[in-house]
Design a protein around this motif. Structure first.
Motif, PDB file in Angstrom:
ATOM      1  N   LEU A  75       0.822  -1.203   0.000  1.00  0.00           N
ATOM      2  CA  LEU A  75       0.000   0.000   0.000  1.00  0.00           C
ATOM      3  C   LEU A  75       0.858   1.256   0.000  1.00  0.00           C
ATOM      4  O   LEU A  75       0.591   2.209  -0.743  1.00  0.00           O
ATOM      5  CB  LEU A  75      -0.925  -0.012   1.231  1.00  0.00           C
ATOM      6  N   ASP A  76       1.896   1.279   0.825  1.00  0.00           N
ATOM      7  CA  ASP A  76       2.729   2.471   0.935  1.00  0.00           C
ATOM      8  C   ASP A  76       3.697   2.618  -0.234  1.00  0.00           C
ATOM      9  O   ASP A  76       4.435   3.614  -0.292  1.00  0.00           O
ATOM     10  CB  ASP A  76       3.491   2.495   2.264  1.00  0.00           C
TER      11      ASP A  76
ATOM     12  N   HIS B 245       8.876   9.038   2.248  1.00  0.00           N
ATOM     13  CA  HIS B 245       8.002  10.095   1.746  1.00  0.00           C
ATOM     14  C   HIS B 245       6.548   9.633   1.611  1.00  0.00           C
ATOM     15  O   HIS B 245       5.632  10.420   1.841  1.00  0.00           O
ATOM     16  CB  HIS B 245       8.531  10.616   0.417  1.00  0.00           C
ATOM     17  N   THR B 246       6.334   8.387   1.244  1.00  0.00           N
ATOM     18  CA  THR B 246       4.949   7.915   1.182  1.00  0.00           C
ATOM     19  C   THR B 246       4.396   7.707   2.585  1.00  0.00           C
ATOM     20  O   THR B 246       3.255   8.080   2.876  1.00  0.00           O
ATOM     21  CB  THR B 246       4.838   6.611   0.374  1.00  0.00           C
ATOM     22  N   LEU B 247       5.206   7.149   3.457  1.00  0.00           N
ATOM     23  CA  LEU B 247       4.741   6.924   4.827  1.00  0.00           C
ATOM     24  C   LEU B 247       4.452   8.237   5.551  1.00  0.00           C
ATOM     25  O   LEU B 247       3.560   8.308   6.396  1.00  0.00           O
ATOM     26  CB  LEU B 247       5.767   6.104   5.609  1.00  0.00           C
ATOM     27  N   ALA B 248       5.182   9.276   5.190  1.00  0.00           N
ATOM     28  CA  ALA B 248       4.973  10.566   5.858  1.00  0.00           C
ATOM     29  C   ALA B 248       3.561  11.096   5.643  1.00  0.00           C
ATOM     30  O   ALA B 248       3.050  11.852   6.482  1.00  0.00           O
ATOM     31  CB  ALA B 248       5.995  11.585   5.355  1.00  0.00           C
TER      32      ALA B 248
ATOM     33  N   TYR C 281      -8.810  -9.231  -8.666  1.00  0.00           N
ATOM     34  CA  TYR C 281      -8.530  -9.607  -7.279  1.00  0.00           C
ATOM     35  C   TYR C 281      -7.137  -9.137  -6.914  1.00  0.00           C
ATOM     36  O   TYR C 281      -6.168  -9.346  -7.652  1.00  0.00           O
ATOM     37  CB  TYR C 281      -8.611 -11.117  -7.052  1.00  0.00           C
ATOM     38  N   GLY C 282      -7.038  -8.497  -5.751  1.00  0.00           N
ATOM     39  CA  GLY C 282      -5.742  -8.035  -5.281  1.00  0.00           C
ATOM     40  C   GLY C 282      -5.589  -8.252  -3.790  1.00  0.00           C
ATOM     41  O   GLY C 282      -6.580  -8.240  -3.046  1.00  0.00           O
ATOM     42  N   GLU C 283      -4.369  -8.472  -3.367  1.00  0.00           N
ATOM     43  CA  GLU C 283      -4.035  -8.488  -1.950  1.00  0.00           C
ATOM     44  C   GLU C 283      -3.044  -7.366  -1.696  1.00  0.00           C
ATOM     45  O   GLU C 283      -1.981  -7.305  -2.328  1.00  0.00           O
ATOM     46  CB  GLU C 283      -3.462  -9.850  -1.542  1.00  0.00           C
ATOM     47  N   VAL C 284      -3.404  -6.475  -0.799  1.00  0.00           N
ATOM     48  CA  VAL C 284      -2.571  -5.332  -0.478  1.00  0.00           C
ATOM     49  C   VAL C 284      -1.981  -5.532   0.908  1.00  0.00           C
ATOM     50  O   VAL C 284      -2.654  -5.979   1.828  1.00  0.00           O
ATOM     51  CB  VAL C 284      -3.385  -4.019  -0.543  1.00  0.00           C
ATOM     52  N   ARG C 285      -0.698  -5.210   1.054  1.00  0.00           N
ATOM     53  CA  ARG C 285      -0.046  -5.403   2.347  1.00  0.00           C
ATOM     54  C   ARG C 285       0.572  -4.101   2.847  1.00  0.00           C
ATOM     55  O   ARG C 285       0.982  -3.244   2.060  1.00  0.00           O
ATOM     56  CB  ARG C 285       1.018  -6.501   2.259  1.00  0.00           C
ATOM     57  N   TYR C 286       0.604  -3.970   4.148  1.00  0.00           N
ATOM     58  CA  TYR C 286       1.223  -2.806   4.771  1.00  0.00           C
ATOM     59  C   TYR C 286       1.494  -3.138   6.234  1.00  0.00           C
ATOM     60  O   TYR C 286       0.932  -4.095   6.791  1.00  0.00           O
ATOM     61  CB  TYR C 286       0.322  -1.561   4.672  1.00  0.00           C
TER      62      TYR C 286
END
Length: 362
Positions: free
Chosen positions: A23-24, A73-76, A102-107
């Motif tokens: 995700l990030d 920068h994305t996490l910020a 279909y997708g699996e997103v991880r974070y």
């Protein structure tokens, strides 16, 4: 059936499935710019196109640690409820626009606490954003289902907390678990207690292994920790000689353990030399259950359409190969069997047939 080559426009319309996407690592550049301004975070560029180019160039270091460093920068901009809702919703809409069904997103929730949210609030907010995105995609006639993998950061000490969250939210959209972060020096077995807990609770998990570190990391992930899939796993080729798998590679192939392969990302981190030489093609031809993934769409400047197109153009893949890896992904998705079968039989296979029957082939 005769092997069929297809052009980029056809590829864009093919139904797709992605299992390994962070995700990030998949935010829209314009969103990063707008959210950064709102929270007062300084970026290396404030023009969306220039920022996208910066991410891609910064990630092309050939080093996993430097690749990961771009995420500051994305996490910020993902530390507030507003930032998480927007990025999660846009994530789903971008998948739908790319033909993903279909997708699996991880974070890793632990990386999103600087704005005062609790771990539970992070998970609930992301799920709310994903649900909003799925509703909008369905209303637009491009339905996509997205499941969540929660990650623990392998170099920190909150992996068990992340595992607890995966169990707590497994009936609220969380479908599995992973550990992420720098591989070298942080073996999967360091977190064995968390994996044993997940197995007792019947929560499936994948483990990043065989990217920056070799066969021992894959062996630990599978034979010590009990992973059901391997994130990346490109180094499994170290156990294949003259086309014959060794004991570990044979275990992976024969037991249909999915390899979540990410060609462009692997080039950036130095895990592969080129698309043409990427292990995904040889492993596919040897009968391994390979899946095709984006890893980080912003950082790698990619999409599922682009990953497929690169393999067609540079590694000689056919539409049958693309269909195979798509079906492979759904066979190994962290969903109940009947739901996986329905996606394959009712969505993917008819979708391929419909696109091919209505498109010029080459």
């Amino acid at each position: 059936m005769t092997a069929t080559r297809v052009d980029a426009d056809v590829i864009r319309r093919l139904p797709k499935a992605v299992l390994h996407d962070h995700l990030d690592g998949g935010l829209r550049p314009a969103t990063v710019v707008e959210l950064a301004e709102a929270v007062g975070h300084r970026l290396p560029a404030t023009d969306p196109d220039e920022l996208a180019a910066w991410f891609y160039e910064a990630a092309n270091s050939g080093d996993l640690v430097r690749y990961i460093a771009t995420f500051e920068h994305t996490l910020a901009v993902m530390q507030t409820r507003e930032g998480l809702l927007r990025t999660a919703e846009e994530y789903v809409l971008d998948l739908a626009a790319d033909g993903v069904v279909y997708g699996e997103v991880r974070y890793a929730p632990e990386l999103m606490l600087r704005g005062g949210l609790s771990l539970a609030e992070v998970v609930e907010t992301v799920q709310e954003g994903l649900a909003a995105g799925m509703a909008k995609a369905a209303a637009a006639g491009t339905p996509v289902r997205v499941g969540t993998l929660l990650c623990g950061m392998r170099m920190f000490d909150r992996v068990r907390e992340a595992a607890d969250l995966a169990v707590a939210y497994r009936d609220a959209g969380v479908v599995g678990f992973d550990i992420a972060g720098a591989e070298d020096g942080f073996p999967p077995a360091d977190h064995l207690a968390a994996f044993e807990y997940l197995r007792r609770e019947c929560v499936p998990f994948t483990i990043h292994a065989g990217e920056a570190h070799g066969l021992p990391s894959i062996h630990q992930a599978l034979q010590v920790c009990g992973a059901q899939r391997i994130g990346h796993g490109v180094r499994i080729t170290d156990d294949i000689v003259d086309g014959k798998p060794g004991r570990l590679a044979g275990w992976v192939r024969d037991r249909r353990i999915a390899l979540e392969m990410c060609p462009t990302s692997n080039l950036q981190t130095g895990a592969a030399a080129s698309i043409a030489e990427h292990p995904i093609t040889a492993l596919k031809d040897l009968g391994f259950r390979v899946t095709l993934n984006t890893d980080n769409r912003l950082v790698s400047g990619t999409t599922m359409t682009r990953e497929m197109s690169l393999l067609v153009e540079q590694a000689g893949w056919t539409v049958e190969d693309l269909r195979t890896v798509t079906v492979n992904a759904l066979k190994s998705a962290f969903l109940p069997f009947d739901e996986r079968r329905a996606l394959i039989e009712d969505v993917v296979l008819p979708g391929y047939e419909a696109v091919l029957c209505s498109s010029p082939l080459r």
